[in-house]
Design a protein around this motif. Sequence first.
Motif, PDB file in Angstrom:
ATOM      1  N   PHE A 128      -7.275   3.614   1.958  1.00 42.17           N
ATOM      2  CA  PHE A 128      -7.557   4.193   0.552  1.00 42.17           C
ATOM      3  C   PHE A 128      -6.099   4.503   0.034  1.00 42.17           C
ATOM      4  O   PHE A 128      -5.713   4.242  -0.973  1.00 42.17           O
ATOM      5  N   TYR A 129      -5.332   4.933   0.991  1.00 40.90           N
ATOM      6  CA  TYR A 129      -3.980   5.551   0.678  1.00 40.90           C
ATOM      7  C   TYR A 129      -3.157   4.442   0.173  1.00 40.90           C
ATOM      8  O   TYR A 129      -2.172   4.302  -0.686  1.00 40.90           O
ATOM      9  N   ALA A 130      -3.213   3.118   1.088  1.00 40.55           N
ATOM     10  CA  ALA A 130      -2.467   1.976   0.722  1.00 40.55           C
ATOM     11  C   ALA A 130      -2.745   1.567  -0.497  1.00 40.55           C
ATOM     12  O   ALA A 130      -1.781   1.108  -1.215  1.00 40.55           O
ATOM     13  N   ALA A 131      -3.968   1.535  -0.810  1.00 40.37           N
ATOM     14  CA  ALA A 131      -4.519   0.943  -2.056  1.00 40.37           C
ATOM     15  C   ALA A 131      -3.835   1.897  -3.530  1.00 40.37           C
ATOM     16  O   ALA A 131      -3.699   1.400  -4.542  1.00 40.37           O
ATOM     17  N   GLN A 132      -3.943   3.257  -3.060  1.00 38.64           N
ATOM     18  CA  GLN A 132      -3.434   3.902  -4.273  1.00 38.64           C
ATOM     19  C   GLN A 132      -1.861   3.734  -4.347  1.00 38.64           C
ATOM     20  O   GLN A 132      -1.352   3.544  -5.538  1.00 38.64           O
ATOM     21  N   PHE A 137       2.643   1.459  -7.601  1.00 37.79           N
ATOM     22  CA  PHE A 137       3.719   0.486  -7.672  1.00 37.79           C
ATOM     23  C   PHE A 137       3.480  -0.551  -9.013  1.00 37.79           C
ATOM     24  O   PHE A 137       4.513  -0.974  -9.657  1.00 37.79           O
ATOM     25  N   LYS A 138       2.256  -1.017  -9.128  1.00 34.69           N
ATOM     26  CA  LYS A 138       2.021  -1.729  -9.966  1.00 34.69           C
ATOM     27  C   LYS A 138       2.358  -1.329 -11.557  1.00 34.69           C
ATOM     28  O   LYS A 138       2.831  -1.985 -12.228  1.00 34.69           O
ATOM     29  N   LYS A 139       1.910  -0.081 -11.440  1.00 33.22           N
ATOM     30  CA  LYS A 139       1.950   0.606 -12.909  1.00 33.22           C
ATOM     31  C   LYS A 139       3.470   0.865 -13.215  1.00 33.22           C
ATOM     32  O   LYS A 139       4.004   0.753 -14.330  1.00 33.22           O
ATOM     33  N   GLN A 140       4.297   1.098 -12.053  1.00 31.68           N
ATOM     34  CA  GLN A 140       5.749   1.465 -12.331  1.00 31.68           C
ATOM     35  C   GLN A 140       6.409  -0.031 -12.589  1.00 31.68           C
ATOM     36  O   GLN A 140       7.296  -0.213 -13.509  1.00 31.68           O
ATOM     37  N   GLY A 141       5.813  -0.943 -12.061  1.00 33.69           N
ATOM     38  CA  GLY A 141       6.422  -2.547 -12.392  1.00 33.69           C
ATOM     39  C   GLY A 141       6.078  -2.849 -13.848  1.00 33.69           C
ATOM     40  O   GLY A 141       6.862  -3.687 -14.368  1.00 33.69           O
ATOM     41  N   GLU A 142       4.982  -2.308 -14.150  1.00 38.19           N
ATOM     42  CA  GLU A 142       4.461  -2.995 -15.931  1.00 38.19           C
ATOM     43  C   GLU A 142       5.134  -2.101 -16.616  1.00 38.19           C
ATOM     44  O   GLU A 142       5.588  -2.580 -17.687  1.00 38.19           O
ATOM     45  N   SER A 143       5.543  -0.828 -16.418  1.00 34.01           N
ATOM     46  CA  SER A 143       6.323   0.045 -17.318  1.00 34.01           C
ATOM     47  C   SER A 143       7.674  -0.275 -17.554  1.00 34.01           C
ATOM     48  O   SER A 143       8.149  -0.006 -18.563  1.00 34.01           O
TER      49      SER A 143
END
Length: 144
Positions: A128-132, A137-143
């Motif tokens: 669960f922690y790894a998925a979070q 990181f995906k959000k940071q890469g998209e922004s």
Amino acid sequence: MSRRERSGPHRGGTAGENHGDGVGYRRPPREHQFKPGQSGNKNGRPKGSKNEATIINELLNRKIDIRENGRLRKITVLEGILTRFAEDALKGKDKSAAFLLNRKQLIESSEQPATPLLDIDDRKVLEFYAAQLCAQFKKQGESE
């Protein structure tokens, strides 16, 4: 005055004495001292001599021929001894059976069972922690 308190060339002595050539108890003259690399025990342990543990290991690991079911087999002395214990145990000798079972128990108790490092609950928490973290990181890469 005790032996340790005596003055001498190695304990301070008088100013005129030569400190390097102190001769006396456990201090032989230089010409009678061992040279570098020279041993005081010329008949000591010879090179290549084996200690008891090495000799026993070599004896027990030596291969011998045995005949089993009409066939010739090569086994170690240790395996032969344990085979003989097993045969005696099957014939009803209690001491042989007890010896083998005690050895088996000792070996099994010294082995570590292969248990997983994490139980199921811990593994779920980590997943669960790894998925979070991946989502973050995906959000940071998209922004960017």
